[in-house]
Design a protein around this motif. Structure first.
Motif, PDB file in Angstrom:
ATOM      1  N   ASN A   1       0.848  -1.188   0.000  1.00 22.62           N
ATOM      2  CA  ASN A   1       0.000   0.000   0.000  1.00 22.62           C
ATOM      3  C   ASN A   1       0.890   1.248   0.000  1.00 22.62           C
ATOM      4  O   ASN A   1       1.665   1.451   0.934  1.00 22.62           O
ATOM      5  N   PRO A   2       0.796   2.090  -1.033  1.00 25.34           N
ATOM      6  CA  PRO A   2       1.658   3.272  -1.081  1.00 25.34           C
ATOM      7  C   PRO A   2       1.268   4.343  -0.054  1.00 25.34           C
ATOM      8  O   PRO A   2       2.026   5.265   0.192  1.00 25.34           O
ATOM      9  N   PHE A   3       0.101   4.188   0.566  1.00 26.37           N
ATOM     10  CA  PHE A   3      -0.383   5.182   1.514  1.00 26.37           C
ATOM     11  C   PHE A   3      -0.137   4.799   2.972  1.00 26.37           C
ATOM     12  O   PHE A   3      -0.161   5.660   3.848  1.00 26.37           O
ATOM     13  N   LYS A   4       0.068   3.498   3.234  1.00 25.33           N
ATOM     14  CA  LYS A   4       0.300   3.028   4.603  1.00 25.33           C
ATOM     15  C   LYS A   4       1.474   2.054   4.599  1.00 25.33           C
ATOM     16  O   LYS A   4       1.367   0.939   4.093  1.00 25.33           O
TER      17      LYS A   4
ATOM     18  N   GLY B   1       3.991  -0.758   5.323  1.00 26.51           N
ATOM     19  CA  GLY B   1       3.888  -2.072   5.931  1.00 26.51           C
ATOM     20  C   GLY B   1       2.568  -2.783   5.699  1.00 26.51           C
ATOM     21  O   GLY B   1       2.389  -3.917   6.115  1.00 26.51           O
ATOM     22  N   GLU B   2       1.616  -2.131   5.034  1.00 30.23           N
ATOM     23  CA  GLU B   2       0.321  -2.753   4.762  1.00 30.23           C
ATOM     24  C   GLU B   2       0.189  -3.068   3.274  1.00 30.23           C
ATOM     25  O   GLU B   2       0.914  -2.523   2.450  1.00 30.23           O
ATOM     26  N   THR B   3      -0.767  -3.951   2.953  1.00 31.61           N
ATOM     27  CA  THR B   3      -0.996  -4.311   1.549  1.00 31.61           C
ATOM     28  C   THR B   3      -2.334  -3.769   1.068  1.00 31.61           C
ATOM     29  O   THR B   3      -3.198  -3.419   1.869  1.00 31.61           O
ATOM     30  N   MET B   4      -2.473  -3.736  -0.234  1.00 29.76           N
ATOM     31  CA  MET B   4      -3.689  -3.255  -0.880  1.00 29.76           C
ATOM     32  C   MET B   4      -4.036  -4.268  -1.982  1.00 29.76           C
ATOM     33  O   MET B   4      -3.160  -4.693  -2.729  1.00 29.76           O
ATOM     34  N   THR B   5      -5.305  -4.657  -2.068  1.00 32.86           N
ATOM     35  CA  THR B   5      -5.733  -5.607  -3.084  1.00 32.86           C
ATOM     36  C   THR B   5      -6.543  -4.888  -4.157  1.00 32.86           C
ATOM     37  O   THR B   5      -7.509  -4.201  -3.857  1.00 32.86           O
ATOM     38  N   SER B   6      -6.124  -5.054  -5.398  1.00 30.20           N
ATOM     39  CA  SER B   6      -6.863  -4.542  -6.550  1.00 30.20           C
ATOM     40  C   SER B   6      -7.593  -5.727  -7.167  1.00 30.20           C
ATOM     41  O   SER B   6      -6.957  -6.716  -7.554  1.00 30.20           O
ATOM     42  N   TRP B   7      -8.924  -5.645  -7.246  1.00 35.81           N
ATOM     43  CA  TRP B   7      -9.728  -6.760  -7.728  1.00 35.81           C
ATOM     44  C   TRP B   7     -10.017  -6.630  -9.219  1.00 35.81           C
ATOM     45  O   TRP B   7     -10.209  -5.528  -9.738  1.00 35.81           O
ATOM     46  N   TYR B   8     -10.046  -7.783  -9.890  1.00 32.95           N
ATOM     47  CA  TYR B   8     -10.305  -7.847 -11.329  1.00 32.95           C
ATOM     48  C   TYR B   8     -11.286  -8.955 -11.640  1.00 32.95           C
ATOM     49  O   TYR B   8     -11.274 -10.001 -10.979  1.00 32.95           O
TER      50      TYR B   8
END
Length: 80
Positions: free
Chosen positions: A37-40, A42-49
């Motif tokens: 996650n570029p905003f937090k 150490g955290e991850t972000m999932t982009s759904w498709y």
């Protein structure tokens, strides 16, 4: 932290496909690209498709971008 992929049936109908911008219906198969996650930090972000837009996106990526190479890289595939 590197990019990974996961697959699951949508638990609700709120998520939208990152490429096609269409809603992903509840119970529809979806593929997630999990990245830092570029905003937090150490955290991850999932982009759904949705399925087809995911593979279209994979074909158009740069050679240096992490791509899905095998179903072994899809977290959750065995539980479908």
């Amino acid at each position: 932290m590197s990019v990974s992929f996961k697959v699951e049936l949508a638990s609700n109908g709120r998520a939208k496909c990152k490429k096609s911008k269409e809603k992903i219906a509840k119970g529809e198969l979806r593929v997630g690209r999990v990245a830092p996650n570029p905003f937090k930090e150490g955290e991850t972000m999932t982009s759904w498709y949705k399925l087809l837009p995911f593979f279209e996106m994979q074909q158009k990526q740069r050679k240096t971008t992490k791509k899905l190479e095998s179903i072994d890289e899809l977290e959750g595939f065995d539980s479908l």
